[in-house]
Design a protein around this motif. Sequence first.
Motif, mmCIF file in Angstrom:
data_model
loop_
_atom_site.group_PDB
_atom_site.id
_atom_site.type_symbol
_atom_site.label_atom_id
_atom_site.label_comp_id
_atom_site.label_asym_id
_atom_site.label_seq_id
_atom_site.Cartn_x
_atom_site.Cartn_y
_atom_site.Cartn_z
ATOM 1 N N ASN A 134 60.735 78.456 19.823
ATOM 2 C CA ASN A 134 61.090 77.417 19.552
ATOM 3 C C ASN A 134 62.822 77.217 19.827
ATOM 4 N N SER A 135 62.927 77.050 21.506
ATOM 5 C CA SER A 135 63.883 77.028 22.378
ATOM 6 C C SER A 135 63.704 75.730 23.161
ATOM 7 N N ALA A 136 64.715 75.872 23.480
ATOM 8 C CA ALA A 136 65.170 74.375 24.263
ATOM 9 C C ALA A 136 65.326 75.466 25.151
ATOM 10 N N ALA A 137 65.014 75.990 25.678
ATOM 11 C CA ALA A 137 65.165 76.565 27.107
ATOM 12 C C ALA A 137 64.023 77.694 27.426
ATOM 13 N N GLY A 138 62.829 77.023 26.251
ATOM 14 C CA GLY A 138 61.674 77.705 26.338
ATOM 15 C C GLY A 138 61.315 79.295 25.822
ATOM 16 N N ALA A 139 59.738 79.601 26.113
ATOM 17 C CA ALA A 139 59.599 80.582 25.268
ATOM 18 C C ALA A 139 60.446 81.899 26.314
ATOM 19 N N VAL A 140 59.789 83.186 25.481
ATOM 20 C CA VAL A 140 60.861 84.175 25.773
ATOM 21 C C VAL A 140 59.265 84.865 26.284
ATOM 22 N N HIS A 141 59.166 86.236 27.158
ATOM 23 C CA HIS A 141 57.411 86.273 27.956
ATOM 24 C C HIS A 141 58.128 87.905 27.088
#
Lengths: 485, 95
Positions: A134-141
Amino acid sequence: MKFQDLTIQDMRQKLLAGDLSSVELTRACLERIKATDSTLNAFITVCEDESLAAAEQADQQIAAGNMGLLTGIPVAVKDIFNTLDVRTTCGSKILDNYVSPYDATAIAKLREQGAIIVGKLNMDEFAMGSSNENSAAGAVHNPWDTERVPGGSSGGSAAAVAAGQVVATLGTDTGGSVRQPASHCGVVGLKPTYGRVSRYGVVAFASSLDQVGPVAGNVEDCALMLNVVAGYDPADSTSVDCPVPDYLKNLNAGVTGKKIGLPKEYFIDGLDPEIKQAVDAAIETYRQLGAEIVEVSLPHTDYSVACYYLIAMAEASSNLARYDGVRFGKRQDPGEGLIGMYQQTRSAGFGDEVKRRIMLGTYALSSGYYDAYYLKAQKVRTLIRQDFLKVFEEVDLLLTPVAPTPAFKIGEMVDDPLQMYLSDIFTIPTNLAGTCAMSFPCGFSERGLPIGLQLIGQPFAEDEMLQAAYAFEQATDWNQRVPEV
Amino acid sequence: MKITEKDVKHVARLARLHLDAADLKVMTSQMDAMLGYVDKLNELDTDGVEPMAHAVPMSNAFRDDEVGASIGIERALQNAPESDESCFRVPKVIE
């Protein structure tokens, strides 16, 4: 030795001996971030120029013999901490253009000890989530398997340490947001007792639960980070004015004669067999180290998820009322007056999970429902806290799993928010009770995914908890494994 | 059903959120599931149990009312979507 293999203590020794300068160390850190972050997406902002300038100053400090706990050492912080003149988005579109006009106390304390803040880490929007999706900066892997989540909400804080981008980070933990990602990424994460660390300048999610916590590659570095940030702050009226021990001092005190409780409600049928196996082995290790293991009961455990989400959502709905497009953030003004501006700004700026929680929280606090939901949850919270206080009359520490499963795949749970909430079952109760707790590696699944162990300590007994974690770390080699990134 | 679309619309208005018809449908079903789940708290008898507002048995942290350092007007306004001299500007409220 490669940058990503160094601990804080290694870095300190090299800096003090003159084997390495802070500028060299910071350059190596920035290069490591550049080489890995297109894969991981752990950073929202990297402060390259500022950190190199700070590193030059640190080198002068070291040359002058002024070595603080972190002088010249690059670290990073979750993008929830106000950081002077640096963008602080909290993972939200609504704060996309917000530049902090001041430092949070935790940031000021890092700077006081000479830390180089190289950047701001990705997170679930407003710390709401267990997967960092749920991040506006995209998912973390996840560095161990990039198709999987790193956990959340401090997903960036855990992934960055696991991948050796930085040696230590700060996150925040409202219902497990430091411990669960630490578990999924195979690093050490600690949630201090409520009131131990100042929250001044930390964007608020659920004020009666939020706490700042360090993430590091080993227990000793985690203890050092806690030394830096712990302590009373007049600017945070919920911080507690009681003495802070030196957490590094008696780290090797061992666990001989300590009584460790296993809450039977945490060893349930839904627990992944590989997690159970790893935790059982850890229990055996503690027994061999001289601890006494006893079964205990926290009878209200099963009610903690419902209790937590009502309280957290109610408080969030109130805290997030400030994002109205007036003083900061991105304003949307369709020309329909003030209320129209509020509605459009908030509807365009918040993501789905944040909206859902604001809605549920607003409902739980609304006229006619307050007693049935919010007040009821507050009463159940008392019962949950009493469970812990009672058990701590018998035992020194509690030992439990951190999460019911290892890291799941990105996208696997997004359509089922309730299922995602239920995965926080082992971490939530400590936030409700206000005790301290930490996660550290205790094994790997067959697929090579890290498994974390949770120790829960008595309020303000972080030192005892760290000693027990350190004893385990010395007796095992789980934290020696590193992911290939 | 614990909650209807009409209720959800009302709550959205309280929360200053705009939901279109499709959002409203999804939000209603997700809120309904969550409210159904939290109902389990009613299994517990909490008569006579004190509610707990936060985790530390401490209330009212008083301090002397003294002027301290502050960030100043320029800093306070630096993130304002719209400002005018030393004030935040908002859309017209009174016709």
